[in-house]
Design an enzyme around this catalytic site. Sequence first.
Site, PDB file in Angstrom:
ATOM      1  N   CYS A  43       0.829  -1.215   0.000  1.00 44.81           N
ATOM      2  CA  CYS A  43       0.000   0.000   0.000  1.00 44.81           C
ATOM      3  C   CYS A  43       0.859   1.259   0.000  1.00 44.81           C
ATOM      4  CB  CYS A  43      -0.933  -0.009   1.212  1.00 44.81           C
ATOM      5  SG  CYS A  43      -1.810   1.546   1.444  1.00 44.81           S
ATOM      6  N   CYS A  48      -1.293   1.675  -3.252  1.00 44.64           N
ATOM      7  CA  CYS A  48      -2.303   2.735  -3.085  1.00 44.64           C
ATOM      8  C   CYS A  48      -1.724   4.142  -3.003  1.00 44.64           C
ATOM      9  CB  CYS A  48      -3.107   2.490  -1.817  1.00 44.64           C
ATOM     10  SG  CYS A  48      -3.476   0.767  -1.491  1.00 44.64           S
ATOM     11  N   LYS A  51       0.291   5.326  -6.135  1.00 40.73           N
ATOM     12  CA  LYS A  51      -0.703   5.338  -7.214  1.00 40.73           C
ATOM     13  C   LYS A  51      -1.609   6.569  -7.127  1.00 40.73           C
ATOM     14  CE  LYS A  51      -4.575   4.006  -6.499  1.00 40.73           C
ATOM     15  NZ  LYS A  51      -5.111   2.641  -6.430  1.00 40.73           N
ATOM     16  N   TYR A 178      -8.273  -3.834 -11.739  1.00 38.24           N
ATOM     17  CA  TYR A 178      -8.071  -2.547 -11.063  1.00 38.24           C
ATOM     18  C   TYR A 178      -6.784  -1.888 -11.560  1.00 38.24           C
ATOM     19  CZ  TYR A 178     -10.888  -3.635  -6.748  1.00 38.24           C
ATOM     20  OH  TYR A 178     -11.835  -3.915  -5.816  1.00 38.24           O
ATOM     21  N   GLU A 182      -6.562   1.475 -13.781  1.00 35.06           N
ATOM     22  CA  GLU A 182      -6.110   2.702 -13.105  1.00 35.06           C
ATOM     23  C   GLU A 182      -4.869   3.275 -13.796  1.00 35.06           C
ATOM     24  OE1 GLU A 182      -5.619   1.655  -8.981  1.00 35.06           O
ATOM     25  OE2 GLU A 182      -7.717   2.067  -8.515  1.00 35.06           O
ATOM     26  N   HIS A 435     -27.608  20.638  -2.552  1.00 34.12           N
ATOM     27  CA  HIS A 435     -27.714  21.185  -3.892  1.00 34.12           C
ATOM     28  C   HIS A 435     -26.785  22.377  -4.085  1.00 34.12           C
ATOM     29  CE1 HIS A 435     -29.719  21.963  -7.689  1.00 34.12           C
ATOM     30  NE2 HIS A 435     -29.791  23.230  -7.360  1.00 34.12           N
ATOM     31  N   GLU A 440     -26.465  14.437  -4.989  1.00 33.19           N
ATOM     32  CA  GLU A 440     -27.880  14.615  -4.645  1.00 33.19           C
ATOM     33  C   GLU A 440     -28.775  13.680  -5.452  1.00 33.19           C
ATOM     34  OE1 GLU A 440     -29.863  18.390  -5.834  1.00 33.19           O
ATOM     35  OE2 GLU A 440     -28.009  18.855  -6.908  1.00 33.19           O
TER      36      GLU A 440
HETATM   37  P1  NDP Z   1      -7.166  -8.455 -11.174  1.00 32.53           P
HETATM   38  O1  NDP Z   1      -7.232  -9.888 -10.780  1.00 32.53           O
HETATM   39  O2  NDP Z   1      -8.210  -7.513 -10.743  1.00 32.53           O
HETATM   40  O3  NDP Z   1      -7.033  -8.341 -12.747  1.00 32.53           O
HETATM   41  C1  NDP Z   1      -6.124  -9.094 -13.490  1.00 32.53           C
HETATM   42  C2  NDP Z   1      -6.419  -8.858 -14.954  1.00 32.53           C
HETATM   43  O4  NDP Z   1      -5.448  -9.505 -15.753  1.00 32.53           O
HETATM   44  C3  NDP Z   1      -7.768  -9.430 -15.369  1.00 32.53           C
HETATM   45  O5  NDP Z   1      -8.364  -8.513 -16.252  1.00 32.53           O
HETATM   46  C4  NDP Z   1      -7.408 -10.730 -16.074  1.00 32.53           C
HETATM   47  O6  NDP Z   1      -8.313 -11.079 -17.088  1.00 32.53           O
HETATM   48  C5  NDP Z   1      -6.088 -10.361 -16.695  1.00 32.53           C
HETATM   49  N1  NDP Z   1      -5.218 -11.505 -16.925  1.00 32.53           N
HETATM   50  C6  NDP Z   1      -4.883 -12.469 -16.040  1.00 32.53           C
HETATM   51  N2  NDP Z   1      -4.031 -13.348 -16.596  1.00 32.53           N
HETATM   52  C7  NDP Z   1      -3.828 -12.932 -17.864  1.00 32.53           C
HETATM   53  C8  NDP Z   1      -3.081 -13.437 -18.948  1.00 32.53           C
HETATM   54  N3  NDP Z   1      -2.350 -14.544 -18.839  1.00 32.53           N
HETATM   55  N4  NDP Z   1      -3.109 -12.764 -20.127  1.00 32.53           N
HETATM   56  C9  NDP Z   1      -3.867 -11.646 -20.259  1.00 32.53           C
HETATM   57  N5  NDP Z   1      -4.595 -11.127 -19.262  1.00 32.53           N
HETATM   58  C10 NDP Z   1      -4.587 -11.761 -18.073  1.00 32.53           C
HETATM   59  O7  NDP Z   1      -5.731  -8.020 -10.656  1.00 32.53           O
HETATM   60  P2  NDP Z   1      -5.017  -6.639 -10.486  1.00 32.53           P
HETATM   61  O8  NDP Z   1      -3.587  -7.008 -10.577  1.00 32.53           O
HETATM   62  O9  NDP Z   1      -5.551  -5.589 -11.379  1.00 32.53           O
HETATM   63  O10 NDP Z   1      -5.391  -6.241  -8.992  1.00 32.53           O
HETATM   64  C11 NDP Z   1      -5.124  -7.167  -7.931  1.00 32.53           C
HETATM   65  C12 NDP Z   1      -5.912  -6.787  -6.706  1.00 32.53           C
HETATM   66  O11 NDP Z   1      -5.318  -5.667  -6.124  1.00 32.53           O
HETATM   67  C13 NDP Z   1      -7.353  -6.402  -6.955  1.00 32.53           C
HETATM   68  O12 NDP Z   1      -8.202  -7.505  -6.996  1.00 32.53           O
HETATM   69  C14 NDP Z   1      -7.642  -5.507  -5.802  1.00 32.53           C
HETATM   70  O13 NDP Z   1      -8.116  -6.291  -4.744  1.00 32.53           O
HETATM   71  C15 NDP Z   1      -6.298  -4.898  -5.468  1.00 32.53           C
HETATM   72  N6  NDP Z   1      -6.227  -3.496  -5.933  1.00 32.53           N
HETATM   73  C16 NDP Z   1      -7.082  -2.575  -5.436  1.00 32.53           C
HETATM   74  C17 NDP Z   1      -7.069  -1.276  -5.862  1.00 32.53           C
HETATM   75  C18 NDP Z   1      -8.047  -0.306  -5.335  1.00 32.53           C
HETATM   76  O14 NDP Z   1      -8.643  -0.567  -4.304  1.00 32.53           O
HETATM   77  N7  NDP Z   1      -8.303   0.807  -5.995  1.00 32.53           N
HETATM   78  C19 NDP Z   1      -6.079  -0.817  -6.850  1.00 32.53           C
HETATM   79  C20 NDP Z   1      -5.223  -1.853  -7.318  1.00 32.53           C
HETATM   80  C21 NDP Z   1      -5.303  -3.143  -6.870  1.00 32.53           C
HETATM   81  P3  NDP Z   1      -9.705 -11.840 -16.767  1.00 32.53           P
HETATM   82  O15 NDP Z   1     -10.646 -10.795 -16.276  1.00 32.53           O
HETATM   83  O16 NDP Z   1     -10.095 -12.387 -18.097  1.00 32.53           O
HETATM   84  O17 NDP Z   1      -9.382 -12.893 -15.771  1.00 32.53           O
END
Ligand code: NDP
Length: 454
Positions: A43, A48, A51, A178, A182, A435, A440
């Site tokens: 984080c 976080c 970022k 995410y 982002e 408002h 709202e």
């Molecule tokens: P996610 O699991 O959310 O997303 C991973 C992405 O990568 C998915 O879209 C997935 O596709 C894709 N993917 C996985 N494997 C492959 C591959 N071999 N080839 C191509 N695409 C692939 O992980 P993140 O790393 O984005 O985030 C991890 C966690 O971190 C989140 O779940 C969240 O809990 C936390 N986080 C929170 C934030 C916040 O609160 N704002 C900010 C950043 C992270 P598919 O959908 O098809 O599986």
Amino acid sequence: MAFDYDLFVIGGGSGGVRAARIAAADHGAKVALAEEYRMGGTCVIRGCVPKKLMVFASGFPGAVADARAYGWDAQIGAFDWAAFRKSLDAELNRLEAAYRANLDRAGVEIFDTRATLRDAHTVALQDGREITARHILIATGGAPVVPELWRDSGCMTSNEVFVMEALPERLLIVGGGYIASEFACIFNGLGVKTTQFYRGAQILRGFDEEARALIASEMVANGVDLQFGTDIASMQRTGDEISVTTREGHAARFDAVLLATGRAPNTAGLGLEGLGITLAANGAIPVDRYSQSAIPSIFAVGDVTDRANLTPVAIREGHAFADTVFGGTPRHFDHSLIPTAIFTQPEFGTVGLSEEEASARGPVRIYCASFRPMHSLFAGRNSRSLMKLVVCDTTDRVLGCHVVADHAGEMIQLAGVAVSMGATKADFDKTLAVHPTMAEELVTMRTATRIVGA
Ligand code: NDP
């Protein structure tokens, strides 16, 4: 048997630090904590916090463009990544020092080294020392997962993105979660030509579909080259350039590639399997609701357990663990209702069930307002915001609230209080509108847009 400590925590991130401090300061336990990298964890050091500061940095060109529409003679110059990084490093150093100071104040002894497990009550430090503890808490977090094929491709993950020497001119981001979404918004805002490949049909899988669709269309309108149903077939580095071909047969060149293809629990080499803890397929430590593993003296909190991988969740799990084990008040964190924000542009704030999840359980009324907010409309932009309530048709209870708008994270924190308290649609209606605001809309939507579900 006499132990060296009441508690030994492995991992100095959000969950581990909270547990250590509460156990020591509030409950008088003798506590030690080992961290192999930098105090603060994902984080603070590479998640976080940096970022969000990049989100702020990336918002200025748009704000200056809007300022012109509001009558200001405003121009934005070039973005100085090196200057930003210097300030960022200083801020992260400050936060890391604060984490250390807080642990010191609580009386927690810090070991700046890797620790692994020897047995149910013993950890081994890298220098060979062995330390015993009545309880051991594993809070080692997670790490980016790079698909096997691209392990040696020299692509960045979210770990490297904050320490780049220079901003690329053309960046490819792979993933639709995410992190990918982002960073696509951040780099696009910073003026980087940003392409995002997502293998599926819509980014942010699992969230409310209407919200996901609006975020994606706004991202495209803002300039992100977002390509769905797209996966990399080959990557070739020539000098400073990376040539990418997709399985769909397209070719493009980039200066850098960021793989945001998910994260996995950080358990490799910790010695858990040797103790008889069977890890989940992705390496997660199975725990019960009190964060206790199959070995009674070993607990785990945060991303390493892969429950809900969010900083505030790890903090709550760590706090509940400390109160339960050292405070004599068994407590666990309820994972069923988690307000959260995704810092795309526009931002997404969400709590409770999506329309799709709720309607699969029973009939729901959907209240939805999609509109052009006055701030951007006046600036000549066509961007849209969304306010949505998912309401149980039987009980009138608000099951989900979804906001796509500037500052949606701030809004959902407050809406989250009402939803967590079990507020009904009638309670929202009773609340006077503030408002003129965007929020709202949440208390002025009188007529259901539709009724869906069994
Ligand atoms: P996610 O699991 O959310 O997303 C991973 C992405 O990568 C998915 O879209 C997935 O596709 C894709 N993917 C996985 N494997 C492959 C591959 N071999 N080839 C191509 N695409 C692939 O992980 P993140 O790393 O984005 O985030 C991890 C966690 O971190 C989140 O779940 C969240 O809990 C936390 N986080 C929170 C934030 C916040 O609160 N704002 C900010 C950043 C992270 P598919 O959908 O098809 O599986």
